[in-house]
Design an enzyme around this catalytic site. Structure first.
Site, PDB file in Angstrom:
ATOM      1  N   TYR A 280      -9.583 -34.615  68.144  1.00 51.32           N
ATOM      2  CA  TYR A 280      -8.596 -35.636  67.544  1.00 51.32           C
ATOM      3  C   TYR A 280      -8.794 -36.893  67.881  1.00 51.32           C
ATOM      4  O   TYR A 280      -8.463 -37.476  69.290  1.00 51.32           O
ATOM      5  CB  TYR A 280      -7.158 -34.899  67.380  1.00 51.32           C
ATOM      6  CG  TYR A 280      -6.143 -35.702  66.979  1.00 51.32           C
ATOM      7  CD1 TYR A 280      -6.315 -36.850  66.257  1.00 51.32           C
ATOM      8  CD2 TYR A 280      -4.901 -34.964  66.905  1.00 51.32           C
ATOM      9  CE1 TYR A 280      -5.164 -37.399  65.686  1.00 51.32           C
ATOM     10  CE2 TYR A 280      -3.657 -35.787  66.319  1.00 51.32           C
ATOM     11  CZ  TYR A 280      -3.932 -36.702  65.461  1.00 51.32           C
ATOM     12  OH  TYR A 280      -2.615 -37.462  65.165  1.00 51.32           O
TER      13      TYR A 280
ATOM     14  N   LYS B 123     -10.867 -35.274  63.701  1.00 51.70           N
ATOM     15  CA  LYS B 123      -9.979 -35.627  62.966  1.00 51.70           C
ATOM     16  C   LYS B 123     -10.067 -37.106  63.308  1.00 51.70           C
ATOM     17  O   LYS B 123      -9.562 -37.683  64.221  1.00 51.70           O
ATOM     18  CB  LYS B 123      -8.669 -35.050  63.193  1.00 51.70           C
ATOM     19  CG  LYS B 123      -7.396 -35.723  62.684  1.00 51.70           C
ATOM     20  CD  LYS B 123      -6.182 -34.781  62.861  1.00 51.70           C
ATOM     21  CE  LYS B 123      -5.040 -35.479  62.903  1.00 51.70           C
ATOM     22  NZ  LYS B 123      -5.073 -36.716  62.245  1.00 51.70           N
TER      23      LYS B 123
HETATM   24  C1  LIG Z   1      -0.647 -43.113  63.484  1.00 54.10           C
HETATM   25  C2  LIG Z   1      -0.511 -42.195  62.587  1.00 54.10           C
HETATM   26  O1  LIG Z   1       0.451 -41.373  62.484  1.00 54.10           O
HETATM   27  N1  LIG Z   1      -1.378 -41.656  61.732  1.00 54.10           N
HETATM   28  C3  LIG Z   1      -1.364 -40.595  60.399  1.00 54.10           C
HETATM   29  C4  LIG Z   1      -1.485 -41.380  59.355  1.00 54.10           C
HETATM   30  O2  LIG Z   1      -1.204 -40.106  58.275  1.00 54.10           O
HETATM   31  C5  LIG Z   1      -0.465 -42.275  58.921  1.00 54.10           C
HETATM   32  O3  LIG Z   1       0.716 -41.951  58.941  1.00 54.10           O
HETATM   33  C6  LIG Z   1      -0.708 -42.941  57.546  1.00 54.10           C
HETATM   34  O4  LIG Z   1      -1.888 -43.516  57.577  1.00 54.10           O
HETATM   35  C7  LIG Z   1       0.376 -43.735  57.260  1.00 54.10           C
HETATM   36  O5  LIG Z   1       0.025 -45.124  58.243  1.00 54.10           O
HETATM   37  C8  LIG Z   1      -2.144 -39.609  60.906  1.00 54.10           C
HETATM   38  O6  LIG Z   1      -3.502 -39.887  60.927  1.00 54.10           O
HETATM   39  C9  LIG Z   1      -1.569 -38.796  62.143  1.00 54.10           C
HETATM   40  C10 LIG Z   1      -1.946 -37.354  61.887  1.00 54.10           C
HETATM   41  O7  LIG Z   1      -2.791 -36.834  61.083  1.00 54.10           O
HETATM   42  C11 LIG Z   1      -0.964 -36.266  62.685  1.00 54.10           C
HETATM   43  O8  LIG Z   1       0.318 -36.302  62.526  1.00 54.10           O
HETATM   44  O9  LIG Z   1      -1.631 -35.562  63.461  1.00 54.10           O
END
Ligand SMILES: CC(=O)N[C@@H]([C@@H](O)[C@H](O)[C@H](O)CO)[C@@H](O)CC(=O)C(=O)O
Length: 330
Positions: A161, A191
């Site tokens: 990750y 990821k």
């Molecule tokens: C920094 C962060 O929280 N990034 C999110 C994104 O889905 C993010 O919420 C989205 O791109 C909006 O910025 C995901 O990469 C995190 C994720 O997949 C997780 O919860 O493990």
């Protein structure tokens, strides 16, 4: 005697490896799930079944990533993480295709214990972030840590990750992937929660033969990742914009790039709006509660609940973009 024992164990290994190979390939959207909490801050397992049904039936999302960033995994105790993992695996049986459990932690023994547990309960895969207090400063240190974690779950896929904005660990993935399978036999992919599309594209191109799965994790840029070959994505917005993102995937697969862009721009318009208001895990939980009707509860301190003003404005913005939430009948 010895040779019989040896051949039995080789057979068990062969069966387990073929079980791993026969698992349906992970592709498409993976929802980074939120962790439902009660109003007094305890994990609320009672709504996970409903949550699974909402993702599958209303969002068309059949893969989940549990206890990650959006799931506040690093703010939960090990016991809570195990209970959540078990509930997701149990409720997801026959409904979800992949339940990936994030087992990353600051301490190696804790991460190993969570990995072992995830394997025992029948998770489809595990994933771990780099420890971010005492950080690995080079590839060797990071791989040594990940290898120990992955080896506790030797029969299920392991995903690294990569989320440098939060961990501060900026080891280039193009370099990390070089020779990784020799070090971590269960290594399946990354990821990739970073905006470095040059590194992402280099990985897609250079490691084409290895067929690593590079799951993109910056939802607002998913279409750019599809353009360089991504086949899967993990993110917070797939909890409630799953259908729109599925449509974008489909439009891209059909080479209808104008339609794919329309989805990405519309998703971008919503996200850019909420970013300006202040957006994170707390706000994702509030949006999910409002859209799904499932009480996701507050976030855990030090995160603070989203304001009423945020919820009202975010909801109004979504209502003004019906393209995102209404779909042609099948
Ligand atoms: C920094 C962060 O929280 N990034 C999110 C994104 O889905 C993010 O919420 C989205 O791109 C909006 O910025 C995901 O990469 C995190 C994720 O997949 C997780 O919860 O493990």
């Amino acid at each position: 005697m010895l040779s019989t024992k040896g051949s039995v164990s080789r057979e068990v290994t062969r069966l387990r490896s073929s079980a791993m190979a026969s698992q349906k390939k992970l592709q498409g959207l993976v929802a980074a799930t939120v962790t439902p909490l009660t109003s007094d801050g305890k994990i609320n397992l009672s709504v996970i079944g409903q949550y699974v049904d909402y993702l599958v039936d209303k969002q068309g999302v059949k893969n989940v990533f549990v206890n990650g960033t959006t799931g506040e995994g690093l703010a939960l105790s090990s016991q809570e993480r195990k209970q959540l993992a078990e509930e997701w695996v149990n409720q997801g049986k026959k409904k979800l295709e992949h339940v990936i459990i994030h087992v990353g932690a600051l301490s190696l023994p804790e991460s190993k214990e969570l990995a072992r547990h995830a394997a025992e309960i029948g998770a489809s895969g595990i994933s771990a972030i780099a420890p971010f207090f005492f950080k690995p400063t080079n590839k060797g240190a990071l791989v040594a840590f990940l290898r120990e974690v992955a080896s506790e779950a030797p029969h299920i896929p392991f995903y690294y990750y990569h989320i440098p904005p939060l961990t501060g660990v900026k080891i280039c993935i193009e370099d990390l992937l070089d020779g990784i399978k020799k070090q971590i036999p269960t290594f399946q992919g990354v990821k990739y929660s970073d905006t470095d599309l040059l590194d992402f594209a280099q990985c897609m191109d250079k490691y084409n033969k290895e067929q690593f799965l590079l799951l993109y994790g910056v939802d607002e840029q998913l279409l750019s990742a599809l353009a360089v070959g991504a086949t899967g994505a993990v993110g917070s917005t797939y909890n409630y914009l799953g259908q729109a993102n599925n449509m974008m995937f489909q439009a891209y697969a059909n080479q209808d790039f104008a339609l794919a862009r329309k989805y990405q721009f519309c998703i971008g318009e919503f996200l850019s709006f909420v970013f300006k208001l202040g957006f994170g895990v707390a706000q994702t939980k509030a949006i999910m509660t409002s859209l799904s009707g499932i009480p996701m509860g507050p976030p855990r301190l030090p995160l603070m609940s989203a304001s009423e003003e945020f919820i009202t404005k975010a909801k109004a913005k979504l209502d003004s973009l019906p393209f995102l939430t209404t779909y042609p009948a099948k």
